[in-house]
Write a protein that holds these residues in place. Structure first.
Motif, PDB file in Angstrom:
ATOM      1  N   ARG A 185     -36.029   1.826  13.581  1.00 64.50           N
ATOM      2  CA  ARG A 185     -35.854   3.586  11.854  1.00 64.50           C
ATOM      3  C   ARG A 185     -35.501   4.867  12.219  1.00 64.50           C
ATOM      4  O   ARG A 185     -34.841   5.234  11.920  1.00 64.50           O
ATOM      5  CB  ARG A 185     -37.123   4.054  11.439  1.00 64.50           C
ATOM      6  N   ALA A 186     -34.704   4.930  13.929  1.00 65.33           N
ATOM      7  CA  ALA A 186     -34.465   6.284  14.101  1.00 65.33           C
ATOM      8  C   ALA A 186     -33.081   5.882  14.274  1.00 65.33           C
ATOM      9  O   ALA A 186     -32.382   6.679  14.033  1.00 65.33           O
ATOM     10  CB  ALA A 186     -34.725   6.404  15.903  1.00 65.33           C
ATOM     11  N   GLY A 187     -32.226   4.168  13.948  1.00 68.35           N
ATOM     12  CA  GLY A 187     -30.808   4.199  14.425  1.00 68.35           C
ATOM     13  C   GLY A 187     -30.742   3.382  14.917  1.00 68.35           C
ATOM     14  O   GLY A 187     -29.507   2.942  14.761  1.00 68.35           O
ATOM     15  N   ALA A 188     -31.349   2.788  16.430  1.00 72.90           N
ATOM     16  CA  ALA A 188     -31.331   1.946  16.841  1.00 72.90           C
ATOM     17  C   ALA A 188     -30.416   0.704  16.048  1.00 72.90           C
ATOM     18  O   ALA A 188     -30.908   0.853  15.576  1.00 72.90           O
ATOM     19  CB  ALA A 188     -31.718   2.195  17.951  1.00 72.90           C
ATOM     20  N   ASP A 189     -29.544   0.567  17.066  1.00 74.54           N
ATOM     21  CA  ASP A 189     -28.902  -1.213  16.710  1.00 74.54           C
ATOM     22  C   ASP A 189     -30.119  -2.350  17.062  1.00 74.54           C
ATOM     23  O   ASP A 189     -29.745  -3.532  16.637  1.00 74.54           O
ATOM     24  CB  ASP A 189     -27.317  -1.465  16.676  1.00 74.54           C
TER      25      ASP A 189
ATOM     26  N   LEU B 273     -25.862  14.192  24.283  1.00 77.97           N
ATOM     27  CA  LEU B 273     -24.948  14.982  22.933  1.00 77.97           C
ATOM     28  C   LEU B 273     -23.532  15.125  23.649  1.00 77.97           C
ATOM     29  O   LEU B 273     -22.640  15.238  23.292  1.00 77.97           O
ATOM     30  CB  LEU B 273     -26.126  15.709  22.666  1.00 77.97           C
ATOM     31  N   THR B 274     -23.454  16.321  24.902  1.00 81.00           N
ATOM     32  CA  THR B 274     -22.375  16.554  25.387  1.00 81.00           C
ATOM     33  C   THR B 274     -20.898  15.648  25.556  1.00 81.00           C
ATOM     34  O   THR B 274     -19.698  16.294  25.404  1.00 81.00           O
ATOM     35  CB  THR B 274     -22.321  17.557  26.566  1.00 81.00           C
ATOM     36  N   MET B 275     -21.653  14.759  26.018  1.00 85.38           N
ATOM     37  CA  MET B 275     -20.809  13.505  26.826  1.00 85.38           C
ATOM     38  C   MET B 275     -19.529  12.738  25.548  1.00 85.38           C
ATOM     39  O   MET B 275     -19.205  11.785  25.664  1.00 85.38           O
ATOM     40  CB  MET B 275     -21.367  12.286  27.590  1.00 85.38           C
ATOM     41  N   LEU B 276     -20.966  12.565  23.930  1.00 80.83           N
ATOM     42  CA  LEU B 276     -21.178  11.259  23.179  1.00 80.83           C
ATOM     43  C   LEU B 276     -19.568  12.248  22.562  1.00 80.83           C
ATOM     44  O   LEU B 276     -18.996  13.498  22.130  1.00 80.83           O
ATOM     45  CB  LEU B 276     -21.996  11.896  22.209  1.00 80.83           C
ATOM     46  N   GLY B 277     -18.770  10.972  22.039  1.00 79.90           N
ATOM     47  CA  GLY B 277     -16.914  12.199  21.532  1.00 79.90           C
ATOM     48  C   GLY B 277     -16.649  10.270  20.986  1.00 79.90           C
ATOM     49  O   GLY B 277     -17.005   9.516  20.569  1.00 79.90           O
ATOM     50  N   ALA B 278     -15.639  10.388  20.291  1.00 76.13           N
ATOM     51  CA  ALA B 278     -14.726   9.763  19.122  1.00 76.13           C
ATOM     52  C   ALA B 278     -15.233   8.291  20.216  1.00 76.13           C
ATOM     53  O   ALA B 278     -14.889   7.295  19.341  1.00 76.13           O
ATOM     54  CB  ALA B 278     -13.972   9.964  18.796  1.00 76.13           C
ATOM     55  N   ASP B 279     -13.961   8.732  22.048  1.00 73.95           N
ATOM     56  CA  ASP B 279     -14.084   7.337  22.255  1.00 73.95           C
ATOM     57  C   ASP B 279     -14.879   6.193  22.975  1.00 73.95           C
ATOM     58  O   ASP B 279     -14.687   5.370  23.953  1.00 73.95           O
ATOM     59  CB  ASP B 279     -13.272   7.698  23.652  1.00 73.95           C
ATOM     60  N   THR B 280     -16.880   6.749  23.012  1.00 72.04           N
ATOM     61  CA  THR B 280     -17.320   6.291  22.706  1.00 72.04           C
ATOM     62  C   THR B 280     -18.169   5.383  22.401  1.00 72.04           C
ATOM     63  O   THR B 280     -17.773   5.019  20.339  1.00 72.04           O
ATOM     64  CB  THR B 280     -18.482   7.330  22.919  1.00 72.04           C
ATOM     65  N   GLU B 281     -18.148   4.318  22.733  1.00 69.79           N
ATOM     66  CA  GLU B 281     -18.301   2.965  22.081  1.00 69.79           C
ATOM     67  C   GLU B 281     -19.217   2.694  21.957  1.00 69.79           C
ATOM     68  O   GLU B 281     -19.536   1.056  21.049  1.00 69.79           O
ATOM     69  CB  GLU B 281     -17.339   1.847  23.549  1.00 69.79           C
ATOM     70  N   VAL B 282     -20.233   2.445  22.976  1.00 73.80           N
ATOM     71  CA  VAL B 282     -21.403   2.204  22.635  1.00 73.80           C
ATOM     72  C   VAL B 282     -22.764   2.957  23.913  1.00 73.80           C
ATOM     73  O   VAL B 282     -22.144   3.811  24.304  1.00 73.80           O
ATOM     74  CB  VAL B 282     -21.951   0.625  23.142  1.00 73.80           C
ATOM     75  N   VAL B 283     -24.122   3.397  22.754  1.00 76.36           N
ATOM     76  CA  VAL B 283     -24.784   3.785  23.612  1.00 76.36           C
ATOM     77  C   VAL B 283     -26.039   3.187  24.021  1.00 76.36           C
ATOM     78  O   VAL B 283     -26.645   2.682  22.987  1.00 76.36           O
ATOM     79  CB  VAL B 283     -25.114   5.213  23.255  1.00 76.36           C
TER      80      VAL B 283
ATOM     81  N   ARG C 170     -31.144  12.120  16.836  1.00 79.51           N
ATOM     82  CA  ARG C 170     -29.936  13.295  16.684  1.00 79.51           C
ATOM     83  C   ARG C 170     -27.859  12.370  17.257  1.00 79.51           C
ATOM     84  O   ARG C 170     -27.463  13.137  16.842  1.00 79.51           O
ATOM     85  CB  ARG C 170     -29.812  13.970  18.361  1.00 79.51           C
ATOM     86  N   ILE C 171     -27.888  11.384  18.214  1.00 83.81           N
ATOM     87  CA  ILE C 171     -27.287  10.566  18.063  1.00 83.81           C
ATOM     88  C   ILE C 171     -27.125  10.423  17.008  1.00 83.81           C
ATOM     89  O   ILE C 171     -25.596  10.586  16.456  1.00 83.81           O
ATOM     90  CB  ILE C 171     -27.145   9.556  18.747  1.00 83.81           C
ATOM     91  N   ARG C 172     -27.365   9.478  16.018  1.00 83.61           N
ATOM     92  CA  ARG C 172     -26.684   8.969  14.995  1.00 83.61           C
ATOM     93  C   ARG C 172     -26.638   9.751  13.417  1.00 83.61           C
ATOM     94  O   ARG C 172     -25.518   9.626  13.769  1.00 83.61           O
ATOM     95  CB  ARG C 172     -28.625   7.828  14.280  1.00 83.61           C
ATOM     96  N   GLY C 173     -27.061  10.917  13.846  1.00 81.51           N
ATOM     97  CA  GLY C 173     -26.705  12.291  12.743  1.00 81.51           C
ATOM     98  C   GLY C 173     -25.456  12.214  13.344  1.00 81.51           C
ATOM     99  O   GLY C 173     -24.992  13.070  12.255  1.00 81.51           O
ATOM    100  N   ARG C 174     -24.754  12.297  14.560  1.00 79.12           N
ATOM    101  CA  ARG C 174     -23.838  12.875  14.842  1.00 79.12           C
ATOM    102  C   ARG C 174     -22.544  11.789  15.162  1.00 79.12           C
ATOM    103  O   ARG C 174     -21.695  11.983  14.255  1.00 79.12           O
ATOM    104  CB  ARG C 174     -23.778  13.241  15.921  1.00 79.12           C
ATOM    105  N   SER C 175     -22.957  10.506  15.358  1.00 76.86           N
ATOM    106  CA  SER C 175     -22.023   9.619  15.169  1.00 76.86           C
ATOM    107  C   SER C 175     -22.729   8.397  15.067  1.00 76.86           C
ATOM    108  O   SER C 175     -23.403   7.468  14.887  1.00 76.86           O
ATOM    109  CB  SER C 175     -22.038   9.855  16.617  1.00 76.86           C
ATOM    110  N   ASP C 176     -21.659   6.963  14.401  1.00 83.53           N
ATOM    111  CA  ASP C 176     -22.234   5.817  14.290  1.00 83.53           C
ATOM    112  C   ASP C 176     -21.817   4.781  15.024  1.00 83.53           C
ATOM    113  O   ASP C 176     -22.295   3.734  14.749  1.00 83.53           O
ATOM    114  CB  ASP C 176     -21.572   5.500  12.769  1.00 83.53           C
ATOM    115  N   VAL C 177     -21.827   5.398  16.420  1.00 81.62           N
ATOM    116  CA  VAL C 177     -21.741   4.213  17.721  1.00 81.62           C
ATOM    117  C   VAL C 177     -23.114   3.842  17.723  1.00 81.62           C
ATOM    118  O   VAL C 177     -24.404   4.146  17.572  1.00 81.62           O
ATOM    119  CB  VAL C 177     -21.923   5.736  18.122  1.00 81.62           C
ATOM    120  N   PRO C 178     -22.457   2.086  17.925  1.00 80.48           N
ATOM    121  CA  PRO C 178     -24.016   1.732  18.221  1.00 80.48           C
ATOM    122  C   PRO C 178     -25.007   2.123  19.717  1.00 80.48           C
ATOM    123  O   PRO C 178     -24.358   2.715  20.334  1.00 80.48           O
ATOM    124  CB  PRO C 178     -22.984   0.114  18.486  1.00 80.48           C
ATOM    125  N   ILE C 179     -25.873   2.202  19.283  1.00 76.38           N
ATOM    126  CA  ILE C 179     -27.314   2.371  20.101  1.00 76.38           C
ATOM    127  C   ILE C 179     -28.069   1.168  20.468  1.00 76.38           C
ATOM    128  O   ILE C 179     -29.137   0.677  19.293  1.00 76.38           O
ATOM    129  CB  ILE C 179     -27.571   3.576  19.229  1.00 76.38           C
TER     130      ILE C 179
END
Length: 217
Positions: free
Chosen positions: A85-89, A32-42, A59-68
């Motif tokens: 259902r938790a938001g993974a792609d 969560l600390t490392m997640l940033g606007a430049d994160t392309e995929v998790v 929690r990641i999906r609540g903060r960002s639309d980054v692909p998971i």
């Protein structure tokens, strides 16, 4: 995030060779600390030491639309459903083929690539001398249109999406030709040469020795 040190090291090396900059989080809090606007995929392993992976996905999906992409040994259908259902792609079960994982990464990042609004559709570099319109698919140098083929513009557009960054040849080939076949390396060089010729005296694409190409700033 991969819970096996040996597997993580091998995957990291493969992704770097494939043109991705990587960073590994040892636990959920670090992620969560490392997640940033430049994160392309998790890439998310569910076996984390400090939290449930599904909860972290939420929690990641609540903060960002980054692909998971969840990458785990848990192969139960119920786990896949929970993850999606938790938001993974996407959901990849171990053991996996790294090339399939790479294809899945590319698929989710393509889907997540934003449609540029008009205000962000144009990339200007070199003090505005060079303008790249990603929507109209046009390259202008000194306000003069430079006629490019479809593949030539795809190369320029790919470089424009990563300003100042050297994009590896392998990634350009995958994005533009949709293949991993290294035989396209010569085709890439020919297309870059054609772009440079059409750009005339304007230095448009730089070669980064041992890596690939970048847009001249």
């Amino acid at each position: 995030m991969e819970d096996d040190e040996r597997v993580a090291a091998a995957l990291d090396a493969f992704l770097v060779r494939s043109g991705y900059a990587t960073a590994r989080a040892a636990d959920g809090a670090s992620a969560l600390t490392m997640l940033g606007a430049d994160t392309e995929v998790v890439l998310l392993d569910l076996g984390l030491p400090d939290t449930d992976g599904i909860d972290l996905c939420r929690r990641i999906r609540g903060r960002s639309d980054v692909p998971i992409v969840i990458v785990t040994a848990r192969n139960q259908v119920t786990e896949r459903i929970r993850g999606l259902r938790a938001g993974a792609d996407d959901f990849v079960v171990k053991p996996y083929d790294v090339h399939e994982l790479l294809a899945r990464i590319e698929a989710v990042t393509r889907r997540a690539r934003p449609v540029h609004p008009e205000s962000e559709a144009r990339v200007r570099v070199q003090d505005g001398v060079v303008e790249i319109d990603l929507v109209a698919r046009q390259l202008l140098i000194d306000r003069t249109l430079v006629e490019l083929t479809r593949k030539e513009f795809d190369i320029v557009a790919m470089l424009a999406r990563y300003p100042g960054v050297a994009v590896p040849k392998e990634r350009l080939i995958r994005e533009v030709w949709n293949t991993d076949w290294r035989g396209f390396g010569h085709s890439l060089e020919v297309h870059v040469g054609a772009i440079r010729k059409k750009a005339g005296q304007q230095r448009l694409i730089e070669t980064v020795r041992g890596v690939g190409y970048r847009l001249a700033g």
